[in-house]
Design a protein around this motif. Structure first.
Motif, PDB file in Angstrom:
ATOM      1  N   TYR A 133      37.133  29.322  37.190  1.00 42.11           N
ATOM      2  CA  TYR A 133      36.828  30.230  38.293  1.00 42.11           C
ATOM      3  C   TYR A 133      36.026  29.586  39.419  1.00 42.11           C
ATOM      4  CZ  TYR A 133      38.300  33.538  34.765  1.00 42.11           C
ATOM      5  OH  TYR A 133      39.019  34.196  33.809  1.00 42.11           O
TER       6      TYR A 133
ATOM      7  N   LEU B  80      36.889  30.858  42.926  1.00 39.63           N
ATOM      8  CA  LEU B  80      36.504  32.255  43.096  1.00 39.63           C
ATOM      9  C   LEU B  80      34.990  32.407  43.153  1.00 39.63           C
ATOM     10  CD1 LEU B  80      39.071  34.017  40.747  1.00 39.63           C
ATOM     11  CD2 LEU B  80      38.944  34.205  43.232  1.00 39.63           C
TER      12      LEU B  80
ATOM     13  N   THR C 124      36.577  39.736  44.926  1.00 34.65           N
ATOM     14  CA  THR C 124      36.517  38.483  44.171  1.00 34.65           C
ATOM     15  C   THR C 124      36.032  38.751  42.743  1.00 34.65           C
ATOM     16  OG1 THR C 124      36.128  37.207  46.185  1.00 34.65           O
ATOM     17  CG2 THR C 124      35.511  36.164  44.107  1.00 34.65           C
TER      18      THR C 124
ATOM     19  N   ILE D 145      38.066  38.067  39.142  1.00 31.50           N
ATOM     20  CA  ILE D 145      37.506  37.314  38.016  1.00 31.50           C
ATOM     21  C   ILE D 145      37.578  38.157  36.743  1.00 31.50           C
ATOM     22  CG2 ILE D 145      35.385  36.332  37.044  1.00 31.50           C
ATOM     23  CD1 ILE D 145      34.626  35.533  39.974  1.00 31.50           C
TER      24      ILE D 145
ATOM     25  N   ASP E 273      40.010  37.267  33.501  1.00 29.24           N
ATOM     26  CA  ASP E 273      39.371  36.969  32.224  1.00 29.24           C
ATOM     27  C   ASP E 273      39.817  37.973  31.160  1.00 29.24           C
ATOM     28  OD1 ASP E 273      37.247  34.963  31.313  1.00 29.24           O
ATOM     29  OD2 ASP E 273      36.539  36.819  30.404  1.00 29.24           O
TER      30      ASP E 273
END
Length: 144
Positions: free
Chosen positions: A94, A97, A123, A127, A131
């Motif tokens: 990430y 991001l 954003t 994430i 995930d």
């Protein structure tokens, strides 16, 4: 000596009641907003894991040591110092991001947000969604 039982397990406690009990008004409001963001991002309802973690989905882990259990695919806790977002995936994937997220710090599997209002919500949503998709319903076996 036997393997100890995990302390952080899902339970029937009320997420709403837990969030309403957060003493600091700003942290409580942010926690409620983060809960809505994560509910939308994951498409699942929040569940209390242990006394202070709001989790979404789950995955099963198994370590080479023989320890195994279940953990939320993603989750958060409104800690005094920061909103703590739990991500199972870690942060290497990430980097781009996180550069766009805004003020934050990271620890092992934890993303610390001092103020939710300071971060870029789209954003953060991306994430969480990414995930969650990589972990929910999976079995992670590091003993193989």
């Amino acid at each position: 000596m036997g393997v100890s039982e995990p302390k952080t397990v899902p339970n029937k406690e009320s997420v709403e009641k837990f969030l309403a009990s957060v003493a600091d008004e700003r942290r409580r409001t942010e926690a409620e907003e983060l809960c809505q963001l994560m509910t939308k991002a994951t498409g699942t309802e929040p569940v209390m894991w242990g006394p202070s973690i709001v989790g979404f989905g789950s995955y099963h882990y198994r370590y080479a040591t023989g320890r195994e259990g279940d953990a939320p695919a993603v989750g958060f806790s409104p800690r005094k110092a920061a909103l703590t977002v739990y991500l199972a995936e870690g942060f290497e994937a990430y980097a781009a991001l996180l550069a766009k997220l805004g003020p934050h710090t990271t620890g092992k599997g934890c993303l610390y947000l001092k103020r939710l209002s300071d971060v870029d919500k789209p954003t953060l949503t991306k994430i969480v969604k990414t995930d969650f998709k990589q972990r929910n319903g999976k079995i992670l076996d590091s003993s193989a």
